[in-house]
Scaffold this motif. Sequence first.
Motif, PDB file in Angstrom:
ATOM      1  N   MET A 202       0.788  -1.218  -0.075  1.00  0.00           N
ATOM      2  CA  MET A 202       0.015   0.149   0.129  1.00  0.00           C
ATOM      3  C   MET A 202       0.961   1.112   0.067  1.00  0.00           C
ATOM      4  O   MET A 202       1.820   1.333   0.705  1.00  0.00           O
ATOM      5  CB  MET A 202      -0.950  -0.096   1.347  1.00  0.00           C
TER       6      MET A 202
ATOM      7  N   GLN B   6      -0.794   8.454  -1.270  1.00  0.00           N
ATOM      8  CA  GLN B   6      -2.060   9.101  -1.935  1.00  0.00           C
ATOM      9  C   GLN B   6      -3.085   8.771  -0.786  1.00  0.00           C
ATOM     10  O   GLN B   6      -3.071   8.098   0.187  1.00  0.00           O
ATOM     11  CB  GLN B   6      -2.490   8.154  -2.973  1.00  0.00           C
TER      12      GLN B   6
ATOM     13  N   TRP C 217      -6.353   7.568   1.090  1.00  0.00           N
ATOM     14  CA  TRP C 217      -7.224   6.261   1.092  1.00  0.00           C
ATOM     15  C   TRP C 217      -8.564   6.845   2.036  1.00  0.00           C
ATOM     16  O   TRP C 217      -8.814   7.216   2.920  1.00  0.00           O
ATOM     17  CB  TRP C 217      -6.401   5.209   2.211  1.00  0.00           C
TER      18      TRP C 217
ATOM     19  N   SER D 155      -8.236   3.178  -2.538  1.00  0.00           N
ATOM     20  CA  SER D 155      -7.383   4.326  -2.833  1.00  0.00           C
ATOM     21  C   SER D 155      -8.050   5.264  -3.813  1.00  0.00           C
ATOM     22  O   SER D 155      -9.044   5.243  -4.348  1.00  0.00           O
ATOM     23  CB  SER D 155      -6.015   3.939  -3.537  1.00  0.00           C
TER      24      SER D 155
END
Length: 96
Positions: free
Chosen positions: A1, A5, A7, A46
């Motif tokens: 992961m 970015q 989540w 995401s």
Amino acid sequence: MSLDQPWYSLNEAADRYGVTRRTVERWAEDGRIVVTTLAGTTRRISAASLLAFEQANRTVTLPSPLAPDDADTSGSTGGDAKGKPVRPRTTPRRPR
């Protein structure tokens, strides 16, 4: 992961699209949204997965945090000719 970015939880995604958490779970089961499972039962989506989902479903209005740079900035939120919002079309699931 990748932590570089944003989540989102399934509840946050459900709120984003005005649907129930169960609908987001069905989208994941159908392969329409990619859900990542963390330790235990924690699941996250995401920002890239949500953007891909939005682009595949053009009837969903792109919220500003995930909108591409070339998005319409006129403030239009989509809708029919009279300005009424148009909800995404859903198809009923067949029983298994």
